[in-house]
Design an enzyme around this catalytic site. Structure first.
Site: not given
Length: 401
Positions: A195-196, A214, A219, A245, A273, A328
């Site tokens: 959630g950031g 999500d 999560r 999904d 992301d 990331c």
């Protein structure tokens, strides 16, 4: 007897830690690409990560700058905005310097040479018209200077119970800034948890409606917690949290959006992301490590999953709309290669033309805060570094034509 011996050995042999497997993967897969940067990036991954404090515009947080600035922390987004304004002024200075040189008929004076040098440094302002707009949001994030490893205190609630800031890898804001949400935009955060980035999107104050999706229900619960801890009810009402999904987004039906826009509708802005090898976590944490041997197949299938998610984001976007893809990870197989493959599939199978936006100005705007990799074929990559230990964070901006 040999079979029994093998079974006993297999049961008692020491298990190779997932973190060691992750580091072996780093050494074998990234060494050639990173070259001389490899030792510093590796050391950065293994050292304590730096954080940024994302100010909560919905809370009574006026005290935060007064508290952090005396500690030498600064809002890196505002600093970049000021730098962009200086570039724009520098372009005008350069034009005046060139005119002065042409009119004199003589060699450049020292003052003219200085003006020209300044103009050359700022020439990118002329080539990047959206430069100022891409960082003009209301997002404010404080970081400590390079080499300063001061830790932020935990967030505190205001009188209404909303926390004053959110601690996150400051590099995670760059995909949100690259998306450049405009007032009233409908936005899809396809892989939103924990959630950031969803919270950062809301901090712009521009989302007409935000779909935060999500696939992981556990999560998604964390996402709900963040929204309730940082966002007032009237703003939460503009957010739809779902657990579909993401690969099947175009098949989703129902009233996910307000104002008559169905969940299957084409969207204006999309953030993708994707799940990845999360290189920093994998190198330092055994818990939920994707390099665990039982997750080998899952790890090998990541590029395919990432490609499917990016294609879902592209198909969800309106013509003229923008999609930002981010990970990331340091892996080109999960970064540029996924983007390149998506471009080919969009053109060949869906007759969709995609333009890759130039984000090179981010390197100059944010070079005081982050260490960037200069050799990405597409997009930008923040590298961990001991003096600026953020990332890794890859992001690439696409425009559907």
């Amino acid at each position: 007897m040999q079979i029994q011996t093998f079974i006993i050995w297999a049961a008692t042999a020491p298990r190779i830690p997932s973190t060691r497997l992750a580091l072996h993967h780093f050494d074998t897969s990234y060494s050639l690409r990173l070259g001389a940067l490899r030792p510093s990036v590796r050391a950065g991954l293994l050292c304590e990560q730096k954080y940024g404090a994302l100010l909560n515009n919905f809370a009574a947080a006026d005290h935060v700058p007064q508290e952090l600035e005396p500690l030498n922390a600064a809002d890196f987004v505002s600093e970049a905005s000021q730098k962009a304004q200086q570039w724009q002024r520098g372009a005008a200075v350069g034009a005046a310097a060139r005119g002065c040189q042409e009119g004199s008929g003589e060699g450049r004076t020292v003052m003219q040479a200085e003006m020209m040098a300044q103009a050359e440094m700022m020439a990118q302002a002329e080539m990047s018209p959206p430069l100022g707009a891409s960082i003009s949001s209301k997002i404010k994030c404080y970081t400590f200077p390079r080499g300063d490893i001061t830790r932020f205190r935990p967030a505190r609630p205001d009188s209404l119970g909303l926390l004053d800031y959110y601690l996150m890898d400051a590099a995670s804001l760059l995909p949100v800034l690259a998306l450049n949400v405009q007032p009233g935009d409908f936005v899809l955060d396809l892989c939103a948890a924990p959630g950031g980035k969803t919270l950062a999107l809301l901090q712009t104050g521009f989302c007409g409606h935000l779909a935060a999706n999500d696939i992981s229900i556990s999560r998604t619960k964390r996402l709900y917690q963040i929204l309730h801890s940082y966002v007032p009810r009237e703003v939460r009402d503009t957010v739809s949290v779902t657990s579909y999904d993401g690969r099947d987004w175009d098949q989703v039906k129902g009233g996910t959006f307000h104002k008559g826009a169905g969940a299957g509708s084409l969207l204006l802005q999309v953030l993708v992301d994707v799940p990845c090898t999360t290189d920093r976590h994998s190198a330092t944490e055994e818990d939920n490590n994707i390099f665990h041997k039982r997750r080998t197949k899952e790890r090998q299938m990541l590029p395919m999953l990432q490609l499917q998610l990016l294609m879902a984001g592209i198909l969800a976007a309106k013509p003229g709309a923008e999609v930002v893809y981010s990970t990331c990870s340091l892996s080109p197989l999960q970064n540029e290669c996924v983007v390149e493959r998506a471009l080919d599939i969009a053109e060949a199978q869906f007759n969709i033309s995609i333009h890759v936006e130039d984000l090179s100005h981010f390197r100059t705007l944010f070079q005081d805060t982050f260490s960037f990799f200069s050799d990405c074929r597409l997009g930008e990559l923040v590298l961990p570094h001991l003096t600026a230990n953020f990332g890794p964070m890859y992001f690439c901006k696409l425009r559907r034509m």
